[in-house]
Design a protein around this motif. Structure first.
Motif, PDB file in Angstrom:
ATOM      1  N   ALA A 196       1.149  -1.108  -0.069  1.00 45.96           N
ATOM      2  CA  ALA A 196      -0.004  -0.047  -0.136  1.00 45.96           C
ATOM      3  C   ALA A 196       1.048   1.316   0.465  1.00 45.96           C
ATOM      4  N   GLN A 197       2.102   0.945   0.696  1.00 46.45           N
ATOM      5  CA  GLN A 197       2.640   2.479   0.485  1.00 46.45           C
ATOM      6  C   GLN A 197       3.386   2.628  -0.925  1.00 46.45           C
ATOM      7  N   GLN A 198       4.033   1.864  -0.863  1.00 41.23           N
ATOM      8  CA  GLN A 198       4.621   1.600  -2.260  1.00 41.23           C
ATOM      9  C   GLN A 198       3.827   2.295  -3.711  1.00 41.23           C
ATOM     10  N   VAL A 199       2.141   1.278  -3.170  1.00 39.00           N
ATOM     11  CA  VAL A 199       0.815   2.183  -4.241  1.00 39.00           C
ATOM     12  C   VAL A 199       0.601   4.092  -4.241  1.00 39.00           C
ATOM     13  N   ARG A 200       0.157   3.876  -2.976  1.00 39.31           N
ATOM     14  CA  ARG A 200       0.735   5.567  -2.036  1.00 39.31           C
ATOM     15  C   ARG A 200       1.549   6.609  -3.199  1.00 39.31           C
ATOM     16  N   SER A 201       2.658   5.875  -3.204  1.00 41.12           N
ATOM     17  CA  SER A 201       3.763   6.988  -3.445  1.00 41.12           C
ATOM     18  C   SER A 201       3.606   6.965  -4.726  1.00 41.12           C
ATOM     19  N   ALA A 202       3.355   6.005  -5.467  1.00 43.53           N
ATOM     20  CA  ALA A 202       3.650   6.059  -7.214  1.00 43.53           C
ATOM     21  C   ALA A 202       2.459   6.917  -7.840  1.00 43.53           C
ATOM     22  N   VAL A 203       1.419   6.399  -6.731  1.00 39.01           N
ATOM     23  CA  VAL A 203      -0.190   7.270  -7.064  1.00 39.01           C
ATOM     24  C   VAL A 203       0.361   8.598  -7.369  1.00 39.01           C
ATOM     25  N   ILE A 204       0.871   9.476  -5.790  1.00 35.45           N
ATOM     26  CA  ILE A 204       1.134  10.928  -5.279  1.00 35.45           C
ATOM     27  C   ILE A 204       1.708  11.109  -6.546  1.00 35.45           C
ATOM     28  N   LYS A 205       3.067  10.787  -6.708  1.00 37.73           N
ATOM     29  CA  LYS A 205       4.312  10.925  -7.894  1.00 37.73           C
ATOM     30  C   LYS A 205       3.907  11.131  -8.989  1.00 37.73           C
ATOM     31  N   GLN A 206       2.339  10.342  -9.343  1.00 38.63           N
ATOM     32  CA  GLN A 206       1.693  10.615 -10.697  1.00 38.63           C
ATOM     33  C   GLN A 206       0.855  11.496 -10.650  1.00 38.63           C
ATOM     34  N   LEU A 207       0.176  11.631  -9.791  1.00 39.81           N
ATOM     35  CA  LEU A 207      -0.730  13.167  -9.589  1.00 39.81           C
ATOM     36  C   LEU A 207      -0.118  14.557  -9.370  1.00 39.81           C
ATOM     37  N   GLU A 208       1.197  14.509  -9.521  1.00 43.27           N
ATOM     38  CA  GLU A 208       1.816  16.072  -9.477  1.00 43.27           C
ATOM     39  C   GLU A 208       2.376  16.068 -10.673  1.00 43.27           C
ATOM     40  N   LYS A 209       2.200  15.707 -11.647  1.00 41.38           N
ATOM     41  CA  LYS A 209       2.614  15.211 -12.627  1.00 41.38           C
ATOM     42  C   LYS A 209       1.237  16.711 -13.726  1.00 41.38           C
ATOM     43  N   ASP A 210       2.639  17.068 -15.201  1.00 42.55           N
ATOM     44  CA  ASP A 210       2.047  17.860 -15.506  1.00 42.55           C
ATOM     45  C   ASP A 210       0.780  17.231 -16.800  1.00 42.55           C
ATOM     46  N   TYR A 211       1.185  16.224 -17.156  1.00 41.27           N
ATOM     47  CA  TYR A 211      -0.281  15.513 -17.737  1.00 41.27           C
ATOM     48  C   TYR A 211      -1.428  15.209 -17.224  1.00 41.27           C
TER      49      TYR A 211
END
Length: 313
Positions: A196-211
């Motif tokens: 869950a921690q890994q998924v959380r970090s990956a999703v947060i990283k994607q949500l911060e991207k320009d696209y």
């Protein structure tokens, strides 16, 4: 894609050959007088010598290894030196138990960790802090400790589940469920928090991207952005963690199987290694490595489908 698959298969075969060679020679240098162990301490020197000749132990190590490779390539891994049971039969009797335990645990971890990780990344707040705290606690508590607690409380004291496995040849589904429930829960709790921690970090990283901001500016709903775009981009990180957890469980499930007396590969590996039963040890190692190679191949294919850049890397 074909070249991508062939490269992965080729690297897997190299790993398989290297591990097989290394394991065989390590067994040779670490084993004691196998013939004496089989016949017992009262066997005469003549009987021991005859047994060594029967097993081929009087041959040079390289000749023995090449003979084993020649047989293994035909699918014949020999028979156990101590039980005379076919290695293939011994593994096929126990492999389903281990695979059922590990695969069930991984599937549940994949589903729950995705749901919890996405919720923590989107909602933040208390659920985000809870996931991070639980990840630290989960990494600090080994799964076998949870297994001991569960078997003590729910099996021995409350009697909700059998304290030892009731899985036998021809056992019905009820026996499998009753025997695997507690060990699966122990494995899930142990692996859920890190996933869950890994998924959380990956999703947060994607949500911060320009696209993501571009998609929002076009009026696309948050649900479509999250489940169609963000999760697909974040999936490779989660798949990598799940594959590592699967491999870790496959090796670490030995203790879990001992605690619950499950007739799986763990008990077979411990017994054959303790006795120095080379054919059985080699069979267990080979099957385990093949499973790991297949899992890594499937993960690589999934990552290549999700992210085309992986296919050319």
């Amino acid at each position: 894609m074909v070249t991508f698959i062939l490269k992965r298969i080729g690297s897997g075969l190299v790993v398989l050959a290297a591990i097989s060679c290394l394991t065989f020679f390590l067994l040779y240098f670490s084993s004691t007088n196998i013939a004496r162990n089989i016949l017992g301490e009262y066997a005469t020197p003549e009987q021991v010598a005859a047994k060594q000749a029967e097993l081929g132990l009087d041959q040079p190590i390289f000749s023995r290894f090449l003979a084993w490779v020649a047989e293994a390539l035909t699918g014949n891994f020999g028979t156990s030196w101590f039980t005379n049971e076919s290695v293939v039969q011994a593994i096929s009797n126990r492999l389903p138990v281990t695979l059922a335990l590990v695969v069930t645990s991984i599937v549940i971890i994949a589903i729950l960790s995705t749901l919890i990780g996405v919720a923590a990344a989107v909602k933040r707040g208390w659920i985000d802090r809870a996931v991070q705290i639980a990840a630290v606690i989960g990494d600090a508590i080994p799964n076998f400790v949870l297994a001991i607690v569960f078997v003590t409380i729910f099996a021995i004291q409350l009697g909700f589940f059998p304290a030892t496995s009731s899985i036998q040849p021809g056992a019905d589904g009820g026996a499998w469920v009753a025997s695997l429930t507690l060990p699966v829960i122990a494995l899930v709790i142990s692996g859920l928090t890190s996933g869950a921690q890994q998924v959380r970090s990956a999703v947060i990283k994607q949500l911060e991207k320009d696209y993501v901001r571009t998609l929002r500016s076009r009026g696309i709903s948050e649900g479509v952005i999250l489940f169609k775009h963000v999760l697909r981009s974040a999936a490779p990180a989660g798949l990598t963690v799940l594959s590592l957890q699967f491999i870790g469980m496959l090796g670490g499930v030995v203790i879990i199987e001992q605690i619950f007396a499950l007739p799986g590969m763990g008990a077979l590996a411990v017994q054959s290694t303790t006795l120095g039963d080379t054919p059985l040890v080699m069979g267990v190692v080979l099957y385990t490595v093949i499973i790991v190679i297949l899992v890594n191949l499937l993960v690589d294919l999934a990552n290549g489908w999700l992210n085309p850049k992986v296919r050319v890397s």
